[in-house]
Design a protein around this motif. Structure first.
Motif, PDB file in Angstrom:
ATOM      1  N   GLY A   4       0.817  -1.205   0.000  1.00  9.23           N
ATOM      2  CA  GLY A   4       0.000   0.000   0.000  1.00  9.23           C
ATOM      3  C   GLY A   4       0.852   1.256   0.000  1.00  9.23           C
ATOM      4  N   TYR A   5       0.171   2.381   0.091  1.00 13.32           N
ATOM      5  CA  TYR A   5       0.822   3.681   0.105  1.00 13.32           C
ATOM      6  C   TYR A   5       1.192   4.051   1.531  1.00 13.32           C
ATOM      7  CZ  TYR A   5      -1.052   4.052  -4.589  1.00 13.32           C
ATOM      8  OH  TYR A   5      -1.335   3.820  -5.896  1.00 13.32           O
ATOM      9  N   VAL A  29       3.995   4.392  -3.020  1.00 11.67           N
ATOM     10  CA  VAL A  29       3.786   2.950  -2.996  1.00 11.67           C
ATOM     11  C   VAL A  29       5.124   2.220  -3.094  1.00 11.67           C
ATOM     12  CG1 VAL A  29       3.478   2.571  -5.478  1.00 11.67           C
ATOM     13  CG2 VAL A  29       2.220   1.153  -3.838  1.00 11.67           C
ATOM     14  N   PRO A  50      -0.446   7.960  -5.122  1.00 10.26           N
ATOM     15  CA  PRO A  50      -1.776   7.325  -5.086  1.00 10.26           C
ATOM     16  C   PRO A  50      -2.544   7.697  -6.347  1.00 10.26           C
ATOM     17  CG  PRO A  50      -1.313   8.475  -3.015  1.00 10.26           C
ATOM     18  CD  PRO A  50      -0.221   8.834  -3.981  1.00 10.26           C
ATOM     19  N   GLU A  53      -8.161   5.889  -8.358  1.00  3.94           N
ATOM     20  CA  GLU A  53      -8.910   4.768  -7.786  1.00  3.94           C
ATOM     21  C   GLU A  53      -8.623   4.615  -6.289  1.00  3.94           C
ATOM     22  OE1 GLU A  53      -9.204  -0.073  -8.181  1.00  3.94           O
ATOM     23  OE2 GLU A  53      -8.561   1.076  -9.925  1.00  3.94           O
ATOM     24  N   ALA A  54      -7.368   4.710  -5.905  1.00  2.08           N
ATOM     25  CA  ALA A  54      -6.998   4.593  -4.488  1.00  2.08           C
ATOM     26  C   ALA A  54      -7.556   5.758  -3.680  1.00  2.08           C
ATOM     27  CB  ALA A  54      -5.480   4.523  -4.340  1.00  2.08           C
ATOM     28  N   MET A  58     -10.405   4.275  -0.452  1.00  2.00           N
ATOM     29  CA  MET A  58      -9.391   3.763   0.472  1.00  2.00           C
ATOM     30  C   MET A  58     -10.021   2.651   1.291  1.00  2.00           C
ATOM     31  SD  MET A  58      -7.233   6.923   1.887  1.00  2.00           S
ATOM     32  CE  MET A  58      -6.594   8.155   0.799  1.00  2.00           C
TER      33      MET A  58
END
Length: 101
Positions: A4-5, A29, A50, A53-54, A58
């Motif tokens: 993930g970020y 990321v 990010p 979409e992210a 979330m």
């Protein structure tokens, strides 16, 4: 294995709540799985920022206490996002304390 970020942030230890703002451009990321440190930041290469979409969905949010020996105590009163059309996130009401235990 973590994914993930991630973005680093510091909180000054104390009993008062503070507002911490972390711009989305500070997330990446591409970070080192062993240290948690960024390998390539979003600012250095937008491919690691990010994506839309992210930002729209979330699915999970976590806080990690890395890189400091001892116990970490973090209280979070609220989390909000702002400027989703442009990079920006705010964590309002954050309090932290740290001990060397």
């Amino acid at each position: 294995f973590a994914y993930g970020y991630k973005a680093n942030f510091d909180v000054v230890p104390g009993s008062e709540m503070a507002t911490i703002e972390i711009p989305f451009r500070d997330f990446t990321v591409r970070w080192d799985d062993a240290t948690g440190e960024p390998v390539v930041t979003c600012e250095e290469n937008e491919d690691f920022c990010p994506d839309v979409e992210a930002l729209r969905n979330m699915k999970q949010f976590a806080f990690w206490g890395e890189g400091v020996a001892g116990r970490v105590h973090l209280e979070i009163d609220s989390i909000s996002a702002s400027g989703c059309g442009s990079p920006g996130i705010s964590m309002a009401g954050t309090r932290s304390s740290r001990s060397s235990d």
